[in-house]
Motif scaffolding. Structure first.
Motif, mmCIF file in Angstrom:
data_model
loop_
_atom_site.group_PDB
_atom_site.id
_atom_site.type_symbol
_atom_site.label_atom_id
_atom_site.label_comp_id
_atom_site.label_asym_id
_atom_site.label_seq_id
_atom_site.Cartn_x
_atom_site.Cartn_y
_atom_site.Cartn_z
ATOM 1 N N VAL A 44 0.832 -1.204 0.000
ATOM 2 C CA VAL A 44 0.000 0.000 0.000
ATOM 3 C C VAL A 44 0.869 1.256 0.000
ATOM 4 C CG1 VAL A 44 -1.640 1.328 1.376
ATOM 5 C CG2 VAL A 44 -1.984 -1.115 1.067
ATOM 6 N N ILE A 45 1.937 1.230 0.812
ATOM 7 C CA ILE A 45 2.829 2.396 0.851
ATOM 8 C C ILE A 45 3.498 2.605 -0.504
ATOM 9 C CG2 ILE A 45 4.941 3.301 1.885
ATOM 10 C CD1 ILE A 45 4.143 1.928 4.475
ATOM 11 N N THR A 46 3.983 1.501 -1.094
ATOM 12 C CA THR A 46 4.638 1.612 -2.398
ATOM 13 C C THR A 46 3.646 2.060 -3.469
ATOM 14 O OG1 THR A 46 6.059 -0.226 -1.725
ATOM 15 C CG2 THR A 46 6.109 0.402 -4.033
ATOM 16 N N SER A 279 10.617 12.399 -17.993
ATOM 17 C CA SER A 279 11.226 11.981 -16.721
ATOM 18 C C SER A 279 10.174 11.459 -15.752
ATOM 19 C CB SER A 279 11.983 13.159 -16.094
ATOM 20 O OG SER A 279 13.009 13.617 -16.946
ATOM 21 N N VAL A 280 9.049 12.190 -15.687
ATOM 22 C CA VAL A 280 7.966 11.753 -14.794
ATOM 23 C C VAL A 280 7.406 10.418 -15.247
ATOM 24 C CG1 VAL A 280 5.648 12.313 -13.982
ATOM 25 C CG2 VAL A 280 7.386 14.096 -14.097
ATOM 26 N N ARG A 281 7.286 10.222 -16.548
ATOM 27 C CA ARG A 281 6.767 8.956 -17.063
ATOM 28 C C ARG A 281 7.705 7.806 -16.700
ATOM 29 N NH1 ARG A 281 6.831 10.244 -21.889
ATOM 30 N NH2 ARG A 281 4.790 11.275 -21.892
ATOM 31 N N ARG A 282 8.991 8.024 -16.802
ATOM 32 C CA ARG A 282 9.947 6.968 -16.422
ATOM 33 C C ARG A 282 9.869 6.663 -14.930
ATOM 34 N NH1 ARG A 282 13.295 9.672 -20.254
ATOM 35 N NH2 ARG A 282 14.211 10.945 -18.594
ATOM 36 N N VAL A 283 9.739 7.713 -14.133
ATOM 37 C CA VAL A 283 9.604 7.494 -12.683
ATOM 38 C C VAL A 283 8.345 6.707 -12.365
ATOM 39 C CG1 VAL A 283 9.231 8.664 -10.479
ATOM 40 C CG2 VAL A 283 10.952 9.529 -12.056
ATOM 41 N N ARG A 284 7.243 7.065 -13.047
ATOM 42 C CA ARG A 284 5.977 6.373 -12.803
ATOM 43 C C ARG A 284 6.097 4.888 -13.181
ATOM 44 N NH1 ARG A 284 3.100 9.476 -15.452
ATOM 45 N NH2 ARG A 284 2.235 10.749 -13.764
ATOM 46 N N VAL A 285 6.696 4.591 -14.312
ATOM 47 C CA VAL A 285 6.852 3.197 -14.742
ATOM 48 C C VAL A 285 7.731 2.424 -13.769
ATOM 49 C CG1 VAL A 285 7.805 1.710 -16.545
ATOM 50 C CG2 VAL A 285 6.434 3.700 -17.171
ATOM 51 N N LEU A 287 8.226 3.042 -10.618
ATOM 52 C CA LEU A 287 7.523 2.834 -9.344
ATOM 53 C C LEU A 287 6.476 1.740 -9.466
ATOM 54 C CD1 LEU A 287 7.086 6.492 -8.053
ATOM 55 C CD2 LEU A 287 8.550 4.706 -7.105
ATOM 56 N N TRP A 288 5.749 1.700 -10.571
ATOM 57 C CA TRP A 288 4.766 0.630 -10.750
ATOM 58 C C TRP A 288 5.451 -0.728 -10.831
ATOM 59 C CZ3 TRP A 288 -0.106 0.727 -9.680
ATOM 60 C CH2 TRP A 288 -0.823 1.911 -9.759
ATOM 61 N N LEU A 289 6.603 -0.775 -11.478
ATOM 62 C CA LEU A 289 7.351 -2.036 -11.508
ATOM 63 C C LEU A 289 7.912 -2.389 -10.138
ATOM 64 C CD1 LEU A 289 9.305 -1.648 -14.881
ATOM 65 C CD2 LEU A 289 7.295 -3.059 -14.433
ATOM 66 N N PRO A 292 5.415 -4.746 -7.083
ATOM 67 C CA PRO A 292 5.510 -6.189 -6.790
ATOM 68 C C PRO A 292 6.883 -6.602 -6.290
ATOM 69 C CG PRO A 292 5.472 -5.787 -9.161
ATOM 70 C CD PRO A 292 5.170 -4.482 -8.517
ATOM 71 N N VAL A 293 7.925 -5.933 -6.798
ATOM 72 C CA VAL A 293 9.284 -6.305 -6.354
ATOM 73 C C VAL A 293 9.466 -5.985 -4.876
ATOM 74 C CG1 VAL A 293 11.738 -5.861 -6.694
ATOM 75 C CG2 VAL A 293 10.212 -5.992 -8.671
ATOM 76 N N VAL A 294 9.034 -4.795 -4.472
ATOM 77 C CA VAL A 294 9.169 -4.405 -3.063
ATOM 78 C C VAL A 294 8.303 -5.291 -2.165
ATOM 79 C CG1 VAL A 294 8.745 -2.544 -1.425
ATOM 80 C CG2 VAL A 294 9.812 -2.038 -3.618
ATOM 81 N N MET A 295 7.091 -5.617 -2.638
ATOM 82 C CA MET A 295 6.225 -6.487 -1.841
ATOM 83 C C MET A 295 6.852 -7.867 -1.675
ATOM 84 S SD MET A 295 2.328 -5.634 -3.077
ATOM 85 C CE MET A 295 1.696 -6.839 -1.892
ATOM 86 N N ALA A 296 7.412 -8.403 -2.757
ATOM 87 C CA ALA A 296 8.052 -9.721 -2.673
ATOM 88 C C ALA A 296 9.267 -9.683 -1.747
ATOM 89 C CB ALA A 296 8.458 -10.196 -4.071
ATOM 90 N N ALA A 297 10.062 -8.623 -1.876
ATOM 91 C CA ALA A 297 11.234 -8.497 -1.007
ATOM 92 C C ALA A 297 10.819 -8.348 0.449
ATOM 93 C CB ALA A 297 12.086 -7.303 -1.455
ATOM 94 N N ALA A 298 9.777 -7.535 0.689
ATOM 95 C CA ALA A 298 9.295 -7.373 2.066
ATOM 96 C C ALA A 298 8.748 -8.677 2.621
ATOM 97 C CB ALA A 298 8.221 -6.278 2.110
ATOM 98 N N ALA A 299 8.016 -9.426 1.771
ATOM 99 C CA ALA A 299 7.468 -10.717 2.223
ATOM 100 C C ALA A 299 8.587 -11.690 2.567
ATOM 101 C CB ALA A 299 6.559 -11.295 1.149
#
Length: 584
Positions: A44-46, A279-285, A287-289, A292-299
């Protein structure tokens, strides 16, 4: 018929049932719930960051560009030398000097709507252009231009510098043309200057320069002379601005306008958003990617940390599951960490200390009471037997003798259980179980005992305890049988010995087939006190059989009543036997 598996006994009685807590199957895991909870929170935070961060990044990049423009504007205003001395020129002269250039520049920008955001700042939609130090051009919404000195005046609305308009024109790709170059003789009059100026500029001066401004020219007899050096300085300034013009084309929606304080005055600054959106579009992409990576790492991290943190709990649980009434001396492991889990383990050990002390006092009381009761019971039996020949006291003596014998049997059972609880008994030899069965079956009972199915079988145990097992099994069956009791004794190929006792009585309900082996348990109706049962016989049977590594289960007999099956290990290989799931 399938029977319930007989498991380790409850600690309070050492019987054939296991407490509900130890038989409960876990439907959840703290480790799993913690991992899911942390993963969801991190997700949720991510996700929130993925939604909010691009806007913040865009705002930061725009602020950085506006700050850069502010610094550039401040540098230009402070380092640039003034073109004219605003205090020496009137509005007409300043309008003639700066008006044509400002008029042409603002006209082309107005044509594409580039100045709309800048005009919106002023209530009357006028544009205030800082042409030179203390020189401001006021461009009305209709395009009229009036340039005046600000030496003795103050402008409270935000202004925009001429260099800013040139850069804005470059951002929009507007071609401002060649700089206006006016060559005037030092002795030329102002009227002659205006005539030459009208011929050289690309716009109609009459359309932009306010004619009212020039009404005051009649006051001068010889006109106004425009010094040549003034025009040379102005021309050089315009040439420099034109040389730095970029060719980048922008759209009206990609220019940001904001008011900032520059050199103590409010100035309108503009910044192109070209490149920021990418630049904003790259940041948005990214972050969306990253969600799941952050959630998996946190899990994964939470799973590992939770597993490491809960490892002492697993050890405590495993040890607690192993502790029984016969192993109350054992303690749960206390982790070295000084935390809540260590405190829990310490309190559990303290509780086990109390339970062990109470259990020892209880067992000691039972043992002492049983020993103390044997002597008076023996005296009562002797006196009752002595009174039996007296025909006046025969009936009373017989009743007293029967109750004394029943009490003696109860005391003997309590002593047997106490000895096993204190682990004071151990198998001391191989005993022929078939001989004991024949001997006990020959005793007179209410119903006959069929021993035709008994074959040779040897068991490693104490003969007196094994005899007590057979007596209790036969007495229990005979007490509840309608007309017959059958006993079978077989030796399996693997050396195990199986003793089965069947009766044709009411049987044992399915939900009571484990409880019958608990101490002082008597089933309603069929096994009431007046039927002779004290609730200790089968508990003694179960305790003795388990002490030699065997097992006993209750089931349904082919005769229609109860079937009790005891299994003993191979006497040459003593040890626990696999408990059968149903009585054969």
């Amino acid at each position: 018929m399938t029977e319930p598996t007989v498991t380790d006994r409850a600690a309070t009685g050492g019987t054939a049932t296991e407490g509900p807590a130890s038989s409960r199957t876990m439907t959840g895991s703290v480790r799993t719930r913690l991992t899911l909870g942390v993963s969801l929170v991190v997700g949720v935070i991510t996700l929130g960051a993925a939604l909010i961060a691009p806007t913040s990044v865009e705002s930061s990049l725009i602020d950085d560009r506006l700050d850069a423009q502010r610094d550039l504007e401040a540098s230009e205003l402070t380092s640039k030398s003034p073109i004219v001395d605003a205090g020496q020129f009137g509005t007409a002269e300043l309008t003639a000097l700066f008006g044509p250039d400002i008029a042409q520049l603002t006209a082309e920008l107005d044509a594409i709507g580039a100045l709309d955001p800048l005009r919106a700042v002023d209530r009357d939609h006028n544009l205030y252009v800082l042409c030179d130090q203390d020189v401001v051009a006021i461009v009305t919404e209709t395009g009229k231009v009036r340039v005046q000195s600000m030496v003795d005046r103050r402008v409270d609305v935000p202004m925009v510098s001429r260099q800013r308009l040139v850069r804005l024109a470059a951002d929009y790709g507007v071609d401002t043309g060649m700089p206006i170059t006016i060559l005037v003789d030092r002795t030329a009059s102002f009227e002659a200057f205006l005539e030459e100026l009208a011929e050289r500029v690309t716009v109609d001066l009459g359309q932009y320069l306010d004619p009212e401004v020039f009404e005051a020219f009649d006051e001068f007899d010889d006109g106004v002379t425009i010094p040549r050096d003034v025009w040379e300085v102005l021309r050089g300034e315009l040439d420099t601005s034109a040389a730095t013009t970029a060719s980048t084309t922008a759209t009206p929606g990609s220019i940001i306008v904001e008011t900032r304080t520059v050199a103590g005055s409010p100035m309108l600054l503009t910044a192109s958003t070209d490149g920021i959106e990418n630049s904003v579009r790259r940041v948005r992409v990214l972050l969306w990617l990253a969600v799941p990576v952050v959630m998996a790492a946190a899990a994964l991290l939470t799973w590992m940390l939770a597993g490491r943190s809960l490892r002492p709990v697993a050890a405590i649980t495993a040890r607690t599951r192993e502790i029984r009434s016969s192993t109350l001396h054992e303690r749960v492991p206390v982790p070295r960490s000084d935390d809540e889990i260590a405190a829990l383990a310490h309190e559990m050990n303290t509780m086990l200390d109390r339970v062990q002390r109470e259990d020892e006092r209880r067992r000691q009381f039972v043992s002492d009471a049983s020993h103390e009761l044997r002597s008076p019971l023996a005296t009562i039996r002797a006196q009752a037997e002595a009174a039996l020949p007296d025909e006046h006291q025969h009936e009373l003596a017989a009743g007293v003798l029967a109750e004394a014998e029943r009490m003696s049997a109860l005391v003997d059972d309590l002593l047997a259980l106490a000895r096993h609880d204190e682990r004071r008994t151990a198998p001391n030899g191989v005993v022929d179980l078939d001989d004991i069965v024949y001997t006990e079956a020959a005793r007179a009972r209410r119903v006959p005992v069929d021993v035709s199915g008994v074959s040779a079988g040897q068991v490693r145990a104490r003969a007196d305890e094994l005899g007590r097992v057979v007596v209790h099994l036969l007495d229990n069956a005979a007490r509840h049988a309608e007309s017959r009791v059958e006993v079978t004794l077989t030796t399996e190929d693997d050396g195990r010995v199986t003793l089965a006792v069947d009766d044709d009585g009411p049987g044992i309900p399915d939900d009571q087939r484990q409880r019958v082996f608990e101490r002082f348990v008597r089933l309603d109706d069929a096994r009431a006190r007046d039927a002779g049962g004290a609730g200790l016989g089968l508990a003694v049977v179960d305790t003795v059989i388990r002490s030699v590594g065997g097992a006993i289960v209750a089931g349904e007999s082919a005769l229609g009543g109860a079937r009790l099956v005891a299994t003993f290990p191979d006497p040459d290989r003593p040890g626990d036997v696999s408990r059968p799931r149903s009585a054969p």
